[in-house]
Design a protein around this motif. Structure first.
Motif, PDB file in Angstrom:
ATOM      1  N   SER A 217       0.828  -1.199   0.000  1.00 21.04           N
ATOM      2  CA  SER A 217       0.000   0.000   0.000  1.00 21.04           C
ATOM      3  C   SER A 217       0.871   1.260   0.000  1.00 21.04           C
ATOM      4  O   SER A 217       1.936   1.296   0.621  1.00 21.04           O
ATOM      5  CB  SER A 217      -0.903   0.007   1.235  1.00 21.04           C
ATOM      6  OG  SER A 217      -1.569   1.238   1.365  1.00 21.04           O
ATOM      7  N   PHE A 425     -12.363   6.664   0.251  1.00 22.23           N
ATOM      8  CA  PHE A 425     -12.876   5.297   0.359  1.00 22.23           C
ATOM      9  C   PHE A 425     -11.770   4.330   0.760  1.00 22.23           C
ATOM     10  O   PHE A 425     -11.969   3.464   1.624  1.00 22.23           O
ATOM     11  CB  PHE A 425     -13.495   4.870  -0.973  1.00 22.23           C
ATOM     12  CG  PHE A 425     -13.897   3.416  -1.009  1.00 22.23           C
ATOM     13  CD1 PHE A 425     -15.071   3.004  -0.405  1.00 22.23           C
ATOM     14  CD2 PHE A 425     -13.089   2.474  -1.633  1.00 22.23           C
ATOM     15  CE1 PHE A 425     -15.449   1.649  -0.424  1.00 22.23           C
ATOM     16  CE2 PHE A 425     -13.448   1.133  -1.663  1.00 22.23           C
ATOM     17  CZ  PHE A 425     -14.638   0.726  -1.054  1.00 22.23           C
ATOM     18  N   TYR A 426     -10.610   4.505   0.149  1.00 20.44           N
ATOM     19  CA  TYR A 426      -9.481   3.620   0.473  1.00 20.44           C
ATOM     20  C   TYR A 426      -9.071   3.781   1.935  1.00 20.44           C
ATOM     21  O   TYR A 426      -8.821   2.804   2.643  1.00 20.44           O
ATOM     22  CB  TYR A 426      -8.311   3.932  -0.457  1.00 20.44           C
ATOM     23  CG  TYR A 426      -7.111   3.028  -0.244  1.00 20.44           C
ATOM     24  CD1 TYR A 426      -7.078   1.753  -0.784  1.00 20.44           C
ATOM     25  CD2 TYR A 426      -6.021   3.463   0.508  1.00 20.44           C
ATOM     26  CE1 TYR A 426      -5.991   0.928  -0.594  1.00 20.44           C
ATOM     27  CE2 TYR A 426      -4.923   2.633   0.709  1.00 20.44           C
ATOM     28  CZ  TYR A 426      -4.915   1.376   0.151  1.00 20.44           C
ATOM     29  OH  TYR A 426      -3.848   0.550   0.360  1.00 20.44           O
ATOM     30  N   ALA A 428     -10.923   4.883   4.414  1.00 21.92           N
ATOM     31  CA  ALA A 428     -11.998   4.452   5.312  1.00 21.92           C
ATOM     32  C   ALA A 428     -12.083   2.937   5.422  1.00 21.92           C
ATOM     33  O   ALA A 428     -12.597   2.412   6.420  1.00 21.92           O
ATOM     34  CB  ALA A 428     -13.332   5.010   4.829  1.00 21.92           C
ATOM     35  N   THR A 429     -11.603   2.217   4.428  1.00 20.67           N
ATOM     36  CA  THR A 429     -11.678   0.749   4.442  1.00 20.67           C
ATOM     37  C   THR A 429     -10.356   0.096   4.847  1.00 20.67           C
ATOM     38  O   THR A 429     -10.220  -1.117   4.741  1.00 20.67           O
ATOM     39  CB  THR A 429     -12.088   0.237   3.054  1.00 20.67           C
ATOM     40  OG1 THR A 429     -11.180   0.735   2.064  1.00 20.67           O
ATOM     41  CG2 THR A 429     -13.500   0.680   2.710  1.00 20.67           C
ATOM     42  N   THR A 430      -9.397   0.899   5.283  1.00 24.22           N
ATOM     43  CA  THR A 430      -8.094   0.369   5.690  1.00 24.22           C
ATOM     44  C   THR A 430      -7.993   0.352   7.209  1.00 24.22           C
ATOM     45  O   THR A 430      -8.329   1.327   7.875  1.00 24.22           O
ATOM     46  CB  THR A 430      -6.951   1.231   5.117  1.00 24.22           C
ATOM     47  OG1 THR A 430      -7.033   1.239   3.691  1.00 24.22           O
ATOM     48  CG2 THR A 430      -5.594   0.676   5.545  1.00 24.22           C
ATOM     49  N   ASP A 431      -7.565  -0.775   7.732  1.00 33.40           N
ATOM     50  CA  ASP A 431      -7.323  -0.839   9.170  1.00 33.40           C
ATOM     51  C   ASP A 431      -5.961  -1.447   9.442  1.00 33.40           C
ATOM     52  O   ASP A 431      -5.312  -1.989   8.545  1.00 33.40           O
ATOM     53  CB  ASP A 431      -8.417  -1.620   9.905  1.00 33.40           C
ATOM     54  CG  ASP A 431      -8.514  -3.073   9.438  1.00 33.40           C
ATOM     55  OD1 ASP A 431      -7.556  -3.571   8.821  1.00 33.40           O
ATOM     56  OD2 ASP A 431      -9.547  -3.707   9.681  1.00 33.40           O
ATOM     57  N   PRO A 436      -9.197   1.059  12.625  1.00 30.41           N
ATOM     58  CA  PRO A 436      -9.340   1.846  11.396  1.00 30.41           C
ATOM     59  C   PRO A 436      -8.355   3.014  11.355  1.00 30.41           C
ATOM     60  O   PRO A 436      -8.184   3.731  12.339  1.00 30.41           O
ATOM     61  CB  PRO A 436     -10.789   2.345  11.463  1.00 30.41           C
ATOM     62  CG  PRO A 436     -11.480   1.399  12.396  1.00 30.41           C
ATOM     63  CD  PRO A 436     -10.447   0.983  13.399  1.00 30.41           C
TER      64      PRO A 436
END
Length: 479
Positions: A217, A425-426, A428-431, A436
Motif C-alpha cells: 500500500s 474510500f481507500y 476508510a476501508t483500511t485498518d 481503522p
C-alpha cells in the motif's frame, strides 16, 4: 560435534571452524593452578581492556578446581552466563561477547565485555520542539531501552526481545505496558516478527513491510518517532512500540492517520494553541495538495473560478508561455523535486547554495525568459512549503499531489472530485491490527475527538482512546 566436549584443543578448533574470519582471535593462558584457559573474541567489537581486567587477570592466579561456579566467582564482569552449544557461542562472539573455554569442563562462560560506540543523546533532527524534552533515540538499543525505562518506572512495562535476520541477527525489542496494550495485538506483532526470513535488517524502516496488513500500500501503516517521550506516551495510550538495534527511529502500532497531524509540543502549550496549529497543519496540507490541481482545472475548464481582476493578472502572465498549463505546472514541480533531492544529497553548505541558486537564479531567469509564469512558480512554491507542514506524510502526499495534477489536466474538477472520493474510500476501508486508520472520524468516535484535530485540556482526557481497545480504559482520575 555441536556441544562443548571438555577437550580444550578440540573445542577451540570446533569453534574456529564456525568462526573462520581473521578478526576472530584466541588468547590462551595458564593459571597458577595449572588449568589451561582460552578466550575466543572478535577483535574489533570486544573491549580488550575490560577483557583483561575482568576475565584474564582474575584467573591468572587461580589455583582452585576447574568447576564453572568456582571460575565464575573469580570473574568480575557483571554479565556472565554459561553455554554449551557451539552455534550459540559463535553468535555471542559475533556480538562482541568473548567466550571462555578451559580444559576439563564441558561448558563455556560468555562474558559481557563487548565494545560500545554510542553517539551522544541529542535532540533528533526530524522532530524539533520549542518546549518539551530534547532527548532522542540513538543507534544503541540498550541506551534506547534505558530512555524508555527512565520514563516508565513500572513493572508493567514489558521489553520482549526477538532476533531478526539470518545474517545480521538484529535485536528487536517489543515494548508494551502489560494490561494496557491489547494482548492480541502484542501476540500478532511478535508472530509477524518471528516469521521474518531475510538476510539483514539494517534499520527499523525494513520492518513495516513485514508488519503492515497491506505491505504494498502507498499509505503509511506504521507510526514512527525518534523521541522517547512520544514513544512512551503512545504506549500509555495502548499502542505497542518496537525498537531496533542500530536504528534511532522507533515504530509504534497500531497507526492512526491523525497521529501525523499532532506534535509532542501540542501537550506542552495551551490547548487553544495546540488546536490552532493542528488545524493549520491540516489546512496547509489540503492547500498544498489541491491548489496546483485547481489552478490547472480552472485555466483549462472553469475560468469563472477566478475573480475578474485575478483572471486578468493571470492572463497577462501566461500570454507568451509556450507550454500548456498542465505541462507548465508539471515542469515547475519537476524542477522543485530535483532541487529538493539535490539539496538533501549534497554536502550541507553546498546544498544551501544550491537552494539559493535554484530559487533565485533559475526561478527568476525562467520567468524572464518566458518559459514559465509567475503564478505557477508561486503556487508550486507554496505547495512545497505546505507539504512540509506534515513532514511524516511527505512521501504519500507528494504522490497524491502529482496524481491530482494529472487528473486535473485531463478531466478537470470532476477528476479531482473522483480521485478524492477514491482516496477517502481507500482510507476508510483500511485498518491496522483491527484499528481503522481514519479513526476517530471513520468510524466516528465522539470521545476520541478530544485529542484529534481539536485538542481538549488534559483533565478532559481521563480515558484512553476507545479506538485502541485497551482493557485499562482509565488513565486519569481527578475530582
Amino acid at each position: 560435534m555441536n556441544r562443548i566436549s571438555g577437550n580444550l584443543n578440540a573445542d577451540e578448533k570446533a569453534l574456529k571452524e564456525i568462526l573462520s574470519a581473521e578478526d576472530i582471535l584466541t588468547f590462551p593462558f595458564r593459571a597458577d593452578g595449572g588449568i589451561e584457559f582460552t578466550v575466543v573474541y572478535a577483535d574489533a567489537i570486544t573491549d580488550k581492556e575490560l577483557l583483561g581486567e575482568q576475565v584474564v587477570r582474575p584467573l591468572l592466579h587461580y589455583a582452585g578446581k576447574p568447576q564453572t561456579e568456582e571460575v565464575k566467582k573469580r570473574l568480575t564482569s557483571p554479565e556472565l552466563k554459561t553455554e554449551t552449544d557451539f552455534n550459540k557461542l559463535a553468535q555471542e562472539v559475533l556480538t562482541g561477547n568473548p567466550v571462555l573455554l578451559w580444559e576439563g569442563m564441558n561448558e563455556a562462560i560468555v562474558t559481557g565485555v563487548k565494545k560500545v560506540f554510542p553517539r551522544a543523546i541529542a535532540e533528533p533532527p526530524t522532530d524539533i520542539a520549542v518546549k518539551g524534552p530534547r532527548e532522542g533515540f540513538i543507534e544503541d538499543i540498550k541506551i534506547n531501552t534505558s530512555l524508555v525505562r527512565k520514563r516508565l518506572k513500572t513493572p508493567e512495562l514489558q521489553l520482549d526481545t526477538v532476533t531478526v535476520g539470518r545474517r545480521s541477527k538484529t535485536v528487536v525489542t517489543v515494548c508494551y505496558i502489560k494490561g494496557t496494550a491489547p494482548e492480541k495485538t502484542v501476540a500478532q506483532i511478535k508472530e509477524k516478527l518471528q516469521r521474518i526470513d531475510i538476510d539483514i535488517i539494517p534499520d527499523s524502516s525494513y520492518l513495516p513491510h513485514f508488519l503492515a496488513e497491506k505491505p504494498r500500500s502507498l499509505l503509511k501503516q506504521v507510526g514512527t518517532t525518534e523521541k522517547p517521550d512520544i514513544f512512551c506516551a503512545k504506549m500509555a495510550e495502548g499502542r505497542v512500540g518496537i525498537l531496533v538495534d542500530g536504528s534511532p527511529i522507533a515504530l509504534t502500532l497500531p497507526y492512526l492517520l491523525i497521529e501525523d497531524f499532532q506534535s509532542s509540543e501540542d501537550y506542552f502549550v495551551p490547548t487553544y494553541r495546540a488546536t490552532f496549529t493542528r488545524l493549520l497543519r491540516a489546512f496547509a496540507l489540503f492547500v498544498a495538495i489541491y491548489m496546483p490541481a485547481f489552478y490547472i482545472a480552472a485555466q483549462l475548464f472553469k475560468l469563472q473560478f477566478f475573480p475578474i481582476k485575478l483572471l486578468l493578472t493571470i492572463a497577462g502572465s501566461i500570454q507568451n508561455i509556450p507550454f500548456s498549463p498542465s505541462l507548465e505546472m508539471l515542469l515547475v514541480l519537476l524542477v522543485l523535486e530535483v532541487l529538493n533531492e539535490a539539496s538533501i544529497r549534497m554536502p550541507k553548505y553546498v546544498g544551501m547554495a544550491l537552494s539559493v541558486v535554484g530559487a533565485l537564479v533559475l526561478g527568476e531567469t525562467a520567468v524572464n525568459a518566458g518559459f514559465v509564469s509567475t503564478p505557477a512558480i508561486i503556487i508550486i512554491a507554496f505547495s512545497g512549503i505546505g507539504l512540509y507542514a506534515v513532514p511524516n506524510l511527505i512521501e504519500i502526499t507528494s504522490v497524491i499531489r502529482l496524481a491530482m495534477l494529472l487528473v486535473a489536466g485531463s478531466v478537470g474538477t470532476y477528476g479531482i472530485i473522483l480521485l478524492t472520493a477514491f482516496i477517502l474510500f481507500y482510507l476508510a476501508t483500511t485498518d491496522n491490527f483491527g484499528v481503522p486508520v481514519l479513526s476517530p472520524f471513520a468510524p466516528f468516535v465522539r470521545r476520541d475527538l478530544r485529542d484529534s484535530l481539536i485538542k481538549f485540556d488534559l483533565l478532559s482526557l481521563e480515558k484512553r482512546p476507545k479506538t485502541l481497545k485497551s482493557k485499562n480504559k482509565r488513565r486519569l482520575t481527578h475530582e
